[in-house]
Design a protein around this motif. Structure first.
Motif, PDB file in Angstrom:
ATOM      1  N   LEU A  97      17.170  43.987  23.162  1.00 56.48           N
ATOM      2  CA  LEU A  97      16.813  44.432  24.567  1.00 56.48           C
ATOM      3  C   LEU A  97      16.907  45.956  24.742  1.00 56.48           C
ATOM      4  CD1 LEU A  97      18.745  41.795  26.879  1.00 56.48           C
ATOM      5  CD2 LEU A  97      16.343  41.959  26.489  1.00 56.48           C
ATOM      6  N   GLN A  98      17.833  46.675  24.071  1.00 59.54           N
ATOM      7  CA  GLN A  98      18.018  47.861  24.092  1.00 59.54           C
ATOM      8  C   GLN A  98      16.881  48.726  23.312  1.00 59.54           C
ATOM      9  OE1 GLN A  98      21.894  49.004  22.489  1.00 59.54           O
ATOM     10  NE2 GLN A  98      23.098  47.955  24.154  1.00 59.54           N
ATOM     11  N   GLN A  99      16.542  48.106  22.209  1.00 61.06           N
ATOM     12  CA  GLN A  99      15.563  48.715  21.371  1.00 61.06           C
ATOM     13  C   GLN A  99      14.148  48.675  22.150  1.00 61.06           C
ATOM     14  OE1 GLN A  99      14.986  46.801  17.634  1.00 61.06           O
ATOM     15  NE2 GLN A  99      12.817  47.231  17.511  1.00 61.06           N
ATOM     16  N   PHE A 100      13.849  47.622  23.004  1.00 59.98           N
ATOM     17  CA  PHE A 100      12.666  47.245  23.799  1.00 59.98           C
ATOM     18  C   PHE A 100      12.491  48.251  25.063  1.00 59.98           C
ATOM     19  CE2 PHE A 100      11.013  42.888  22.125  1.00 59.98           C
ATOM     20  CZ  PHE A 100      10.752  43.499  21.155  1.00 59.98           C
ATOM     21  N   ASP A 104      12.737  54.416  31.608  1.00 62.30           N
ATOM     22  CA  ASP A 104      12.474  53.935  32.923  1.00 62.30           C
ATOM     23  C   ASP A 104      12.560  52.434  33.320  1.00 62.30           C
ATOM     24  OD1 ASP A 104      11.637  56.491  33.708  1.00 62.30           O
ATOM     25  OD2 ASP A 104       9.546  56.373  33.119  1.00 62.30           O
ATOM     26  N   THR A 105      12.717  51.712  32.003  1.00 64.10           N
ATOM     27  CA  THR A 105      12.605  50.356  32.366  1.00 64.10           C
ATOM     28  C   THR A 105      13.711  49.787  31.438  1.00 64.10           C
ATOM     29  OG1 THR A 105      10.167  50.334  32.487  1.00 64.10           O
ATOM     30  CG2 THR A 105      11.290  48.079  31.928  1.00 64.10           C
ATOM     31  N   ASN A 106      14.913  49.191  31.871  1.00 64.71           N
ATOM     32  CA  ASN A 106      15.810  48.484  31.375  1.00 64.71           C
ATOM     33  C   ASN A 106      15.617  47.113  31.212  1.00 64.71           C
ATOM     34  OD1 ASN A 106      18.025  47.552  30.184  1.00 64.71           O
ATOM     35  ND2 ASN A 106      19.555  48.042  32.055  1.00 64.71           N
ATOM     36  N   HIS A 110      18.550  42.681  34.675  1.00 67.49           N
ATOM     37  CA  HIS A 110      18.868  41.434  35.509  1.00 67.49           C
ATOM     38  C   HIS A 110      19.261  40.189  34.489  1.00 67.49           C
ATOM     39  CE1 HIS A 110      17.451  42.865  39.204  1.00 67.49           C
ATOM     40  NE2 HIS A 110      16.213  43.482  38.585  1.00 67.49           N
ATOM     41  N   LEU A 111      19.498  40.618  33.233  1.00 66.59           N
ATOM     42  CA  LEU A 111      19.979  39.509  32.359  1.00 66.59           C
ATOM     43  C   LEU A 111      21.690  39.485  32.260  1.00 66.59           C
ATOM     44  CD1 LEU A 111      17.014  39.323  31.507  1.00 66.59           C
ATOM     45  CD2 LEU A 111      17.792  38.598  29.229  1.00 66.59           C
ATOM     46  N   ASP A 112      22.002  40.860  32.534  1.00 68.55           N
ATOM     47  CA  ASP A 112      23.549  41.313  32.236  1.00 68.55           C
ATOM     48  C   ASP A 112      24.198  40.590  33.661  1.00 68.55           C
ATOM     49  OD1 ASP A 112      26.070  42.794  32.322  1.00 68.55           O
ATOM     50  OD2 ASP A 112      25.154  43.635  30.556  1.00 68.55           O
ATOM     51  N   ARG A 113      25.419  40.155  33.274  1.00 68.27           N
ATOM     52  CA  ARG A 113      26.277  39.326  34.350  1.00 68.27           C
ATOM     53  C   ARG A 113      26.904  40.737  35.280  1.00 68.27           C
ATOM     54  NH1 ARG A 113      31.891  38.249  33.836  1.00 68.27           N
ATOM     55  NH2 ARG A 113      31.397  36.447  34.963  1.00 68.27           N
ATOM     56  N   LEU A 162       9.862  39.364  29.168  1.00 62.05           N
ATOM     57  CA  LEU A 162      10.896  40.075  29.639  1.00 62.05           C
ATOM     58  C   LEU A 162      10.604  40.961  31.203  1.00 62.05           C
ATOM     59  CD1 LEU A 162      12.819  41.076  26.510  1.00 62.05           C
ATOM     60  CD2 LEU A 162      13.392  39.281  28.079  1.00 62.05           C
ATOM     61  N   VAL A 163       9.419  41.404  31.036  1.00 59.14           N
ATOM     62  CA  VAL A 163       9.091  42.094  32.194  1.00 59.14           C
ATOM     63  C   VAL A 163       8.904  41.271  33.188  1.00 59.14           C
ATOM     64  CG1 VAL A 163       7.367  43.822  33.295  1.00 59.14           C
ATOM     65  CG2 VAL A 163       8.120  44.399  31.028  1.00 59.14           C
ATOM     66  N   VAL A 164       8.118  40.200  33.399  1.00 64.60           N
ATOM     67  CA  VAL A 164       7.809  39.182  34.074  1.00 64.60           C
ATOM     68  C   VAL A 164       9.055  38.675  34.846  1.00 64.60           C
ATOM     69  CG1 VAL A 164       6.931  37.100  34.845  1.00 64.60           C
ATOM     70  CG2 VAL A 164       5.677  38.796  33.334  1.00 64.60           C
ATOM     71  N   ILE A 165      10.148  38.171  33.859  1.00 68.24           N
ATOM     72  CA  ILE A 165      11.474  37.689  34.359  1.00 68.24           C
ATOM     73  C   ILE A 165      12.407  38.727  35.099  1.00 68.24           C
ATOM     74  CG2 ILE A 165      13.790  37.203  33.375  1.00 68.24           C
ATOM     75  CD1 ILE A 165      11.888  34.901  33.074  1.00 68.24           C
TER      76      ILE A 165
END
Length: 296
Positions: A97-100, A104-106, A110-113, A162-165
């Motif tokens: 996730l960090q690599q991707f 501007d876009t993390n 919204h996956l991290d609690r 992941l962008v859509v999610i």
């Protein structure tokens, strides 16, 4: 054409970046409360499913998505007599996730609690569910492909998914009560444990904090979380210990930080939970291997 696999109790990733599983079952035995060292995105296609994450129970509908972080204990309950149980399960290493992500876009936003106003459950509209399933279908085909550029296609599809999610999560609305089941008292106890796992904790102390008898709290906790208060505390402490060990902390530094009173008790609990000792786990991490973790 998709070829489904049956339930596999394996809970470790065989790849180092991500793993997509497509499964269909007509029977599934009970799955114990467990956790992962990676993010999980769960997409329900069909089935009568109730999913417990920490202190909340979610009654899922086809097309629903669950976002589960490495810090969250969870388990599933299905009624296989009602219909076949079909789903996609996507596991993602936090480093990917960090690599991707970009400046501007993390993609882990919204996956991290720890994200503000984060919800585990995303309820989709029919057209959104169809779009997500098409992306997962394509990713599934490319994950099993030896064609030229399959690895590049996998990365492109995964980034798009992941962008859509994250867009869906950013615009999610509060879910109706019929879709979630929780107790404020149990949620408060879980939150307290998550913040104070390093301190001595007892059922009596926790019950007093929410003005309940220890018997009532014990019953409600078991009903909603799927395990006893003591077992939840133990699992949470071991979860944190495992993460600290993976970050390079030494076993004799970790046990006290995670609330264990002595190393011997920590050693026994860790070995019983994961099948290896804390030092063996550290050696496996240093060798670039992960322990064989299962949900059963």
């Amino acid at each position: 054409m998709r070829k489904a696999k049956s339930f596999d109790p394996r809970q470790d990733m065989r790849r180092k970046d991500f793993e997509l599983q497509y499964k269909r079952d007509t029977y599934l035995k009970d799955v114990q409360l467990h956790h992962h060292d990676f993010f999980e995105v769960y997409f329900l296609i069909s089935g009568d499913v109730t999913y417990t994450i920490e202190s909340r129970q979610y009654q899922l509908l086809p097309g629903d998505i669950l976002l589960i972080s490495p810090q969250e204990l969870h388990q599933i309950c299905i009624r296989p007599e009602m219909s076949s149980y079909e789903r996609y399960v996507l596991w993602i290493d936090p480093k990917l996730l960090q690599q991707f992500s970009t400046e501007d876009t993390n993609l882990g936003l919204h996956l991290d609690r720890s994200a503000s106003h984060r919800s585990n459950l995303l309820h989709t509209k029919p057209e959104q569910a169809s779009h997500l399933q098409r992306l997962l279908d394509q990713l599934w085909e490319e994950s099993d492909s030896n064609q030229y550029g399959a690895d590049v296609m996998q990365q492109c599809l995964l980034r798009q998914f992941l962008v859509v999610i994250n867009r869906l999560a950013a615009g999610h609305q509060e879910l109706p009560d019929a879709m979630t089941h929780s107790s404020q008292a149990v949620s408060d106890v879980v939150d307290y444990i998550n913040l104070h796992y390093s301190q001595p904790l007892s059922l009596e102390q926790l019950a007093a904090g929410v003005y309940m008898s220890k018997y009532h709290l014990s019953h409600e906790f078991n009903r909603l979380v799927g395990t006893s208060v003591y077992r939840y505390i133990q699992k949470k402490r071991l979860l944190i210990a495992r993460q600290l060990l993976a970050q390079g902390k030494r076993p004799n530094q970790v046990f006290h930080v995670c609330g264990f009173t002595d190393y011997a008790g920590f050693y026994r609990a860790f070995r019983n939970e994961y099948g290896i000792s804390p030092r063996e786990y550290v050696r496996a991490i240093e060798a670039g291997q992960g322990p064989q973790n299962t949900a059963e």
